[in-house]
Design an enzyme around this catalytic site. Structure first.
Site, PDB file in Angstrom:
ATOM      1  N   ASP A 248      -2.861   4.830  -2.109  1.00  0.00           N
ATOM      2  CA  ASP A 248      -3.814   5.375  -1.149  1.00  0.00           C
ATOM      3  C   ASP A 248      -4.150   6.847  -1.371  1.00  0.00           C
ATOM      4  OD1 ASP A 248      -5.118   4.916   1.577  1.00  0.00           O
ATOM      5  OD2 ASP A 248      -3.901   6.699   1.973  1.00  0.00           O
TER       6      ASP A 248
ATOM      7  N   HIS B 171     -11.310  -2.515   3.405  1.00  0.00           N
ATOM      8  CA  HIS B 171     -11.096  -2.233   4.826  1.00  0.00           C
ATOM      9  C   HIS B 171     -11.728  -0.914   5.275  1.00  0.00           C
ATOM     10  CE1 HIS B 171      -8.275   0.181   2.706  1.00  0.00           C
ATOM     11  NE2 HIS B 171      -7.967   0.838   3.810  1.00  0.00           N
ATOM     12  N   ASP B 172     -12.276  -0.148   4.343  1.00  0.00           N
ATOM     13  CA  ASP B 172     -12.922   1.132   4.679  1.00  0.00           C
ATOM     14  C   ASP B 172     -14.440   1.050   4.610  1.00  0.00           C
ATOM     15  OD1 ASP B 172     -10.524   2.520   4.940  1.00  0.00           O
ATOM     16  OD2 ASP B 172     -10.501   3.150   2.828  1.00  0.00           O
TER      17      ASP B 172
ATOM     18  N   GLU C 125      -6.512   4.619  -5.651  1.00  0.00           N
ATOM     19  CA  GLU C 125      -7.742   4.932  -4.923  1.00  0.00           C
ATOM     20  C   GLU C 125      -8.179   6.317  -5.381  1.00  0.00           C
ATOM     21  OE1 GLU C 125      -9.608   4.958  -0.420  1.00  0.00           O
ATOM     22  OE2 GLU C 125      -7.652   5.826  -0.757  1.00  0.00           O
TER      23      GLU C 125
ATOM     24  N   ASP D 115       0.865  -1.170   0.000  1.00  0.00           N
ATOM     25  CA  ASP D 115       0.000   0.000   0.000  1.00  0.00           C
ATOM     26  C   ASP D 115       0.911   1.233   0.000  1.00  0.00           C
ATOM     27  OD1 ASP D 115      -2.263   1.695   0.499  1.00  0.00           O
ATOM     28  OD2 ASP D 115      -3.232   0.004   1.487  1.00  0.00           O
TER      29      ASP D 115
END
Ligand code: TEU
Ligand code: CA
Length: 571
Positions: free
Chosen positions: A199, A328-329, A256, A98
């Site tokens: 990210d 995960h969000d 993202e 990440d």
């Protein structure tokens, strides 16, 4: 289109803290991931994206990095990481790290040095402003609540943070900072990584000079999105980063990216785009609350279909979206997209097939393949996630009682996806021999990998079949490169589409509990996958049971199963 090595891959996201704990401290770790590589290989996974495991105070669970060149001891060592890359490689799997470079941690050396000497080299790694009694230079609301300005300790300055105050934004306008970022990316790629998930990247370009916007809530602040719409020139940073790093290694990258304009898709993921791929968040952002999670609107099956088809139409064959139902969000996809009363293995398989067969790169988030569901959080004390805590406060301020506030935010809590992976019905779901860092979902005795592993009708087995179909040499080219054409688009609670390439495939899902009938277009069909044990077809009338999903190949000699007629019973 130039074919790339990653076009036909299937990616699995690991949230290391919650995946598998190898040493009993209650925290998942890299040796734990290594122990589970065979499980992932058996599932059919090609690439693993690891949420951050770099050195971090874990204020935002690793998305606040204090050393980009080290592994946090809670997750293991750099030797463990090297071993993971090597062990994955033995199984023809790639590791994606990440890349969190919109911000670092306030415990990073750069930030510490900026505090010591705000006018020196490292002061310019951040966005610093003189503190004054006047209004702050911009009234932006950080993603985790409150203003984006915080005092720079020991100085008369303030720094900008669009996320948590322990996540100071890095100043991408500074070429020295960019050099540091590129150096780090190459350092990791030299280790043999497959690439990165990138990210919050859309935030690296700020609209400068700072200014305030019309407040959009009663707090007098304005969401970051308004500023981002005005910020121009992110492409300069992103193409420089691509040229200096990823491109040289032919690495896979997935950005993202939120709120891109249709005309920008080509720049982001077209031939020689900034990234290989970017996530499709159309369904996850659907119904977002204007004031917070408490006023978000739930999504219906028809909305879900519309979101997917919209993204597919917008992207066409320009590039490859990365398709997800959760991460995960986000809450668990099964709990979000399936009406609560209908959440069962049958409906989870439907959701799986519908998103997995879309054009793009399919991503599976850990536990999704088991049909893991949202956790029944009842008190804010059970929550670790800073975002949920902020949204809870927001709901309280809006007048909600603590119970109602909890109910409202628990639907969207990021901790829903962060509860430990459910490996077995043993103590702590087989995740740890110690005390798990976050409460387990109490449904683990029923929903777990061990229980599903040898059951041909399990959700896990269904995911294996989907992956195997995507890799089947006969259909692979069509599933990877074929176009997508919706069918019966306006039929309520039905989602169906063609994938057209060398072959013509048809995916048909009945997105409701009640049965539903369609008249199949003329042709011979071969049944490639059926989520149910029966198939009810008479002449061209196909009747699907509740949440039944089928994948058919057209104009092929019909298999015996396509001629069968059976009775209808409930899911
Ligand atoms: O998320 C960025 C983001 O904009 C949203 O996902 C948002 O932070 C979240 O939904 C709020 O509830 C990325 C990471 O995926 C997330 O885990 C991090 O917290 C964030 O960046 C900061 O690094
Ligand atoms: Ca551990």
């Amino acid at each position: 289109m130039t074919k790339k090595w990653w076009h036909d891959k299937v990616v699995y996201q690991i949230y290391p803290k919650s995946f598998y704990d190898s040493n009993g401290d209650g925290i998942g770790d890299i040796p734990g991931i290594i122990q589970k590589l065979d499980y992932l290989q058996d599932l059919g996974i090609d690439m693993l994206w690891l949420s951050p495991c770099y050195t971090s105070p874990l204020a935002d669970e690793g998305y606040d990095i204090s050393d980009y060149y080290n592994i946090d001891p809670r997750f293991g060592t750099m030797e463990d990481m090297d071993r993971l890359i090597a062990e994955a490689k033995k199984r023809n799997m790639y590791i994606l790290m990440d890349l969190v470079v919109n911000h670092c941690s306030d415990e990073h050396e750069w930030f510490q040095k900026a505090c010591e000497d705000p006018d020196g080299t490292y002061g310019n790694f951040f966005y610093l402003r003189d503190k004054s009694d006047k209004e702050p230079p911009a009234n932006w609301r950080s993603y985790f609540g409150g203003p984006v300005w915080e005092d720079l300790p020991g100085t008369d300055k303030q720094y900008l943070h669009v996320f948590h105050k322990k996540q100071p934004d890095l100043n991408w306008e500074n070429p020295k900072l960019r050099e540091e970022v590129y150096k780090n990316i190459c350092w990791w790629l030299d280790k043999g990584l497959g690439g990165f998930r990138i990210d919050a990247i859309i935030n690296i370009k700020k609209a400068l000079p700072f200014r305030s916007y019309e407040p959009d809530r009663e707090d007098g602040l304005c969401g970051i999105g308004t500023m981002l719409k005005e910020a121009e020139g992110i492409g300069t940073f992103l193409s420089e980063m691509r040229d200096r790093t990823f491109q040289k290694y032919d690495a896979f990258t997935v950005g993202e990216v939120f709120d891109e304009k249709p005309e920008e898709i080509k720049d982001f993921i077209g031939e020689n785009g900034y990234f290989s791929s970017m996530f499709d968040f159309n369904a996850t952002v659907f119904g977002s609350g204007e004031n917070g999670w408490y006023d978000a609107r739930p999504i219906t099956p028809d909305d879900y279909k519309k979101c997917c088809f919209e993204s597919q139409a917008r992207t066409g064959s320009i590039g490859f979206l990365s398709n997800i139902i959760e991460n995960h969000d986000e809450p668990r996809g099964a709990s979000r997209y399936i009406p609560e009363k209908d959440c069962c293995p049958q409906s989870k398989k439907l959701l799986a097939a519908l998103y997995f067969m879309l054009r793009g790169i399919p991503f599976i988030y850990q536990g999704q393949e088991l049909g893991m569901e949202n956790a029944p959080f009842t008190s804010i004390d059970e929550i670790d996630d800073i975002s949920t805590i902020n949204e809870y406060q927001t709901a309280l301020k809006a007048g909600f009682s603590p119970e109602k506030a909890m109910q409202a935010v628990s639907k969207f809590s990021r901790d829903n996806a962060r509860t430990p992976m459910q490996w077995s019905k043993d103590k702590n779901a087989g995740f740890t021999t110690g005390t798990p860092w976050l409460k387990l979902n109490p449904n683990y005795p029923v929903i777990n990998a061990a229980a599903q592993q040898d059951d041909p009708d399990s959700v896990l087995s269904f995911y294996k079949k989907l992956i195997a179909l995507r890799k089947n040499p006969e259909y692979k080219d069509t599933l990877v490169y074929g176009s997508l054409e919706p069918l019966w688009e306006n039929q309520h609670n039905l989602m169906a589409y063609y994938r057209k390439g060398a072959k013509t495939l048809l995916v048909i899902g009945n997105f409701q509990q009640e049965t539903q009938t369609v008249i199949l277009p003329q042709g011979n069909y071969k049944l490639l996958l059926n989520s149910d044990s029966i198939l009810n077809i008479e002449d061209s009338r196909l009747t699907l049971r509740g949440y039944q999903v089928l994948i058919l190949a057209e104009n092929e000699t019909a298999g015996a199963d396509m001629k069968k007629t059976s009775s209808i019973h409930e899911c």
